[in-house]
Design an enzyme around this catalytic site. Structure first.
Site, short mmCIF file in Angstrom:
data_model
loop_
_atom_site.label_atom_id
_atom_site.label_comp_id
_atom_site.label_asym_id
_atom_site.label_seq_id
_atom_site.Cartn_x
_atom_site.Cartn_y
_atom_site.Cartn_z
N CYS A 14 85.86 -24.85 40.13
CA CYS A 14 84.68 -23.93 40.63
C CYS A 14 85.62 -22.37 40.30
O CYS A 14 86.56 -22.80 39.90
CB CYS A 14 84.85 -23.43 42.39
SG CYS A 14 83.70 -22.40 43.13
N CYS A 18 87.60 -19.98 47.53
CA CYS A 18 87.60 -19.53 48.65
C CYS A 18 88.04 -20.22 50.00
O CYS A 18 88.56 -21.73 49.65
CB CYS A 18 86.03 -20.16 49.24
SG CYS A 18 84.41 -19.09 48.12
N CYS A 21 87.14 -23.20 52.08
CA CYS A 21 86.34 -24.33 51.53
C CYS A 21 86.52 -25.87 51.65
O CYS A 21 87.56 -25.86 51.45
CB CYS A 21 86.38 -24.03 49.79
SG CYS A 21 84.95 -25.42 48.87
#
Length: 276
Positions: A14, A18, A21
């Site tokens: 990714c 985040c 996540c």
């Protein structure tokens, strides 16, 4: 009940980081070849799956997402992508006709908060607004996904929601999963009451067809049929990822039975809707 809707987490890479996540797949290496991924799609279709949601990691960075979307369309799936928007624009140029739904992840209307959460570098909100506008122009169905954490549970996102006009707004209570987000999610956790405060703050949207689809931790766990990058079903019943045998080796029914699926919670969270 057959696995009517499946989330296929294609791979773990990714472009964002985040902090909350729960699909980092620290314990998973590699991902399926194109041939194996298409065989998996065929098995799911034969088992009664109607809608396939491609997730990640960030699925738009996957080397053959476009081809998998094309194959999914050929097999008769309703197709969906859950994305931070990384390469949505490029994907639309070549594969618009193979995409039914796109869910864009935006947790706050504040660029500052988004950056603190690890989603983007300070321009995620504006980029997302532009992508929502583009998706509307293509007449692709759009969803908005929002994770509610300690950094945004006091926020009112009503103006932003009205601006981007999602057909569905999914609102999730931040979910801790050992082995996935431990070490980064703890400072973001909120109580069910704090989560409900966020939901109630947006009640005015109910009459404007922007009703939040609300998912607490209890409702979220085990209510999704999810597949990891190696082609195994998984759930989070124990607070960690529990993986099945390879679907390609044992089949859909046997693999799903190994991890389970809470159909009642799936129905309670509105898992079936007018997605055609």
């Amino acid at each position: 009940m057959r696995p009517i809707s499946v989330n296929f987490h294609l791979w773990k890479p990714c472009n964002y980081h985040c902090r909350f996540c729960f699909a980092t797949f620290r314990d998973v290496q590699g991902y399926l070849t194109f041939s194996d991924a298409t065989r998996l799609l065929l098995l799911l279709r034969e088992a009664g799956t109607e809608k396939i949601n491609f997730a990640g990691g960030e699925p738009t960075l996957h080397p053959y997402l476009g081809e998998l979307l094309s194959e999914s369309r050929r097999l008769g799936f309703v197709t969906s992508i859950v994305s931070n928007g990384a390469r949505i624009a490029e994907l639309l140029e070549k594969h618009t006709g193979n995409i039914d739904w796109v869910a864009l992840s935006v947790d706050s209307a504040s660029e500052v908060i988004q950056k603190k959460l690890g989603r983007g570098n300070g321009d995620h909100v504006q980029r997302s607004i532009a992508l929502f506008d583009e998706l509307h122009r293509y007449t692709i169905h759009v969803k908005l996904n929002t994770v509610v954490t300690r950094l945004n549970f006091q926020e009112d996102m009503s103006e932003f929601v009205r601006r981007v006009r999602p057909e569905r707004w999914k609102v999730f209570q931040v979910l801790p999963v050992d082995g996935q987000n431990d070490g980064s999610v703890e400072e973001l956790l909120i109580s069910t009451q704090q989560f409900q405060e966020f939901v109630e703050r947006h009640q005015a949207l109910l009459g404007e067809n922007f009703r939040p689809v609300v998912e607490t931790n209890d409702l979220m766990r085990d209510s999704y049929v999810m597949i990891n990058p190696q082609g195994q079903f998984y759930n989070t019943t124990t607070g960690r990822h529990l993986y099945s045998s390879s679907i390609l080796e044992v089949g859909v029914d046997a693999a799903l039975a190994q991890v389970g699926w809470n159909v009642d919670n799936f129905l309670a969270r509105g898992g079936i809707y007018a997605w055609e």
